[in-house]
Enzyme design. Structure first.
Site, PDB file in Angstrom:
ATOM      1  N   LYS A 132       0.839  -1.196   0.000  1.00  0.00           N
ATOM      2  CA  LYS A 132       0.000   0.000   0.000  1.00  0.00           C
ATOM      3  C   LYS A 132       0.877   1.251   0.000  1.00  0.00           C
ATOM      4  O   LYS A 132       1.969   1.264   0.585  1.00  0.00           O
ATOM      5  CB  LYS A 132      -0.873  -0.052   1.264  1.00  0.00           C
ATOM      6  CG  LYS A 132      -1.847   1.095   1.452  1.00  0.00           C
ATOM      7  CD  LYS A 132      -2.599   0.883   2.755  1.00  0.00           C
ATOM      8  CE  LYS A 132      -3.684   1.938   2.985  1.00  0.00           C
ATOM      9  NZ  LYS A 132      -4.408   1.683   4.250  1.00  0.00           N
ATOM     10  N   SER A 209      -9.098   1.830   3.047  1.00  0.00           N
ATOM     11  CA  SER A 209      -8.192   2.586   2.212  1.00  0.00           C
ATOM     12  C   SER A 209      -7.165   1.745   1.457  1.00  0.00           C
ATOM     13  O   SER A 209      -6.430   2.267   0.620  1.00  0.00           O
ATOM     14  CB  SER A 209      -7.459   3.635   3.060  1.00  0.00           C
ATOM     15  OG  SER A 209      -6.671   3.041   4.076  1.00  0.00           O
ATOM     16  N   SER A 233      -9.617  -0.471   6.875  1.00  0.00           N
ATOM     17  CA  SER A 233      -8.809  -0.315   5.675  1.00  0.00           C
ATOM     18  C   SER A 233      -8.136  -1.558   5.131  1.00  0.00           C
ATOM     19  O   SER A 233      -7.701  -1.562   3.983  1.00  0.00           O
ATOM     20  CB  SER A 233      -7.750   0.771   5.901  1.00  0.00           C
ATOM     21  OG  SER A 233      -8.367   2.017   6.085  1.00  0.00           O
TER      22      SER A 233
END
Length: 555
Positions: A132, A209, A233
């Site tokens: 990420k 996210s 997330s």
């Protein structure tokens, strides 16, 4: 006329596109969502048989073994996943940094090492890993979705501790993945890369996210990667993309050097965790990272090695006396859509068929946890987010503006005494929840407390763009600092006979009504459905052992 922030964002998109090898790009026009809603099958028609074998037929654990025994070279494995990641980005818009050149160079070095010394560098030797866009990697940018943070490549000194650990273990980092602006949305969208789509239904969100990470893994442009989770997330994107995702408790994995928003806020802490296709791969990542004793380099990590004995005990009880589960079908705030409720019923039936006990879960109100979490997220009135947006004068994307407004000052700020009171309120909720969990010993036939709780990940399989609002089902685990894992169960099927009594739900609030009425079997067709398994604090080993049992029960 384009403004500076638009030009900078466009330049970054062009850079990403230019780093995708031309021979792997799709012919124009790229199929749109109407002609190809499910993007996961297309790569097979564009890959060689060897590439399909490498990217589709092994778990990450199995692939690591084949790299170690030299069945595959690190170079051919890295090239296969870079090829697949290239296809994935063109279909679901998931990459924020293309690191193929450095990854192939690293893979070549690993091949030379194993040829010379006849042994792998470490347990992840040659395994491509995606990250990420919070993890700092030398030579790459870390924007966290902010235009104003572009143009500042990381150095060896700023690289995240966990990246160094992965490289030392032999991993090859080949890509970083898209996030919402400032990480603060449950849909992945920003003014740089744009919107990231669900791999199985490109009319829907990938979640957030860690949405770019989950979409890339769902497309098998990576088998395993790392995300972070402060409210949903890891689990929400994993669920939306049919994957397993683990949210550990705080202090289990290192956060040192990881870029973040709201740094310094520690009422509810963000945590690092893995996303993968199989629970055994989540375990591979956890065991590998913990074997390097990260607490010696990150003082915030607990000195807690991987405890195999916990898993052995769960396996023994699963096959003898049975386990006991709590089940929560809805939290009293937002009723899940019919496919979610069907999935939970399916799980409960399978558990009972396999000799396990399931009791109703009626804990302290989860509404309180949602209130605490939202107050934490907005304690500064959105000042940090708007200040960082102002670096480039970019506007907030709608998914961020939904919570923080379009301008500074849209929200009230929290005083220091109110902040202290919020910390005490969280502690009180944790104490009451722990007391309730302990009390379940008096309700189970075995006289033991519930081993884990089955509950939704979210009220819907995914959301249409702009409709991601509710993270209460996941957020409770963050407020409690409990371990949690997502377990894929199936897919939404528009041909299913959704029960009449579920259609008759009487909403308890405007948000409940909006989310309930947003369900349409046709719109959500093909979207993955998952459940969430909640454990107590620092029960990662136990949850992954149970998740592996679930795999067997769901076959």
């Amino acid at each position: 006329m384009a403004t500076d922030w638009q030009r900078v964002g466009q330049q970054k998109r062009e850079t990403i596109n230019s780093l995708l090898p031309p021979q792997w790009k799709l012919a124009e026009p790229v199929p749109d969502a109407d002609s190809l809603p499910n993007a996961t099958k297309l790569p097979r028609s564009l890959l060689t048989e060897r590439e399909i074998e490498i990217t589709e037929t092994h778990t990450a654990q199995q692939l690591a073994q084949k790299l170690a025994d030299r069945t595959y070279t690190a170079t051919e494995v890295t090239r296969a996943f870079c090829h697949r990641a290239t296809i994935a980005h063109q279909l679901v818009n998931c990459l924020s940094e293309v690191l193929f050149d450095s990854a192939l160079k690293r893979a070549g070095e690993l091949d030379s090492y194993i040829a010379t010394y006849r042994k792998p560098v470490g347990p992840l030797h040659g395994l491509p890993i995606s990250l990420k866009d919070q993890f700092r990697i030398e030579g790459a940018e870390t924007s966290v979705g902010y235009v104003g943070w572009l143009g500042k490549p990381e150095t060896a000194e700023t690289e995240s501790e966990i990246v160094r650990m992965l490289i030392k273990s032999g991993a090859v980092v080949h890509a970083k993945t898209n996030v919402p602006t400032g990480l603060m949305a449950i849909e992945t969208n920003n003014n740089i890369v744009g919107y990231t789509w669900n791999a199985f239904n490109r009319h829907l969100s990938s979640g957030g996210s860690s949405g770019g990470e989950a979409s890339l893994i769902a497309m098998k442009g990576s088998l395993i990667g790392l995300g972070t989770d402060i409210g949903a997330s890891i689990r929400l994107p994993a669920s939306a993309n049919g994957l397993y995702g683990l949210k550990p408790s705080s202090g289990r994995l290192p956060y040192k050097g990881v870029a973040n928003t709201m740094e310094g806020q520690n009422i509810v802490e963000s945590v690092v965790g893995p996303i993968a296709h199989r629970p055994s791969d989540l375990q591979l990542m956890m065991e590998t990272l913990l074997s390097s004793k990260p607490w010696e380099r990150d003082p915030c990590v607990l000195p807690l090695p991987w405890r195999e004995i916990e898993q052995v005990e769960i396996g023994r009880r699963a096959r003898t006396s049975g386990l006991c589960f709590g089940v929560m079908r809805w939290d009293g705030m937002v009723m899940p859509h019919p496919p979610i409720l069907q999935a939970i019923d399916k799980i409960v039936t399978r558990l009972r068929e396999n000799g396990h006990e399931v009791v109703e879960w009626m804990p302290p109100s989860h509404a309180e946890a949602f209130e605490i979490l939202f107050q934490v997220f907005t304690a500064d009135g959105g000042a940090e987010i708007h200040k960082t947006l102002a670096l480039s004068n970019e506007p907030p994307v709608p998914q961020v503006a939904m919570s923080y407004g379009t301008e500074p000052g849209s929200l009230p700020t929290t005083s220091i005494t109110e902040y202290w009171a919020l910390q005490l309120r969280k502690r009180s909720f944790q104490e009451r929840y722990a007391s309730y969990w302990q009390s379940t010993a008096s309700t189970t036939s075995s006289g033991r407390v519930v081993d884990a709780v089955i509950m939704p990940v979210a009220p819907s399989a995914s959301v249409k763009p702009g409709q991601g609002r509710y993270f209460g089902y996941t957020g409770v685990a963050n407020v409690l600092d409990y371990s949690a894992v997502t377990i894929p169960v199936g897919m939404v099927n528009k041909e299913s006979d959704f029960s009449v009594e579920w259609r008759g739900h009487v909403p308890v609030s405007d948000m409940d009504r909006e989310i309930w009425e947003s369900f349409d079997p046709g719109d959500f067709h093909g979207a993955p459905v998952a459940i969430q398994l909640l454990g107590r604090r620092l029960e990662e080993e136990k949850l992954l052992a149970i998740a592996q049992e679930f795999e067997r029960w769901l076959l």
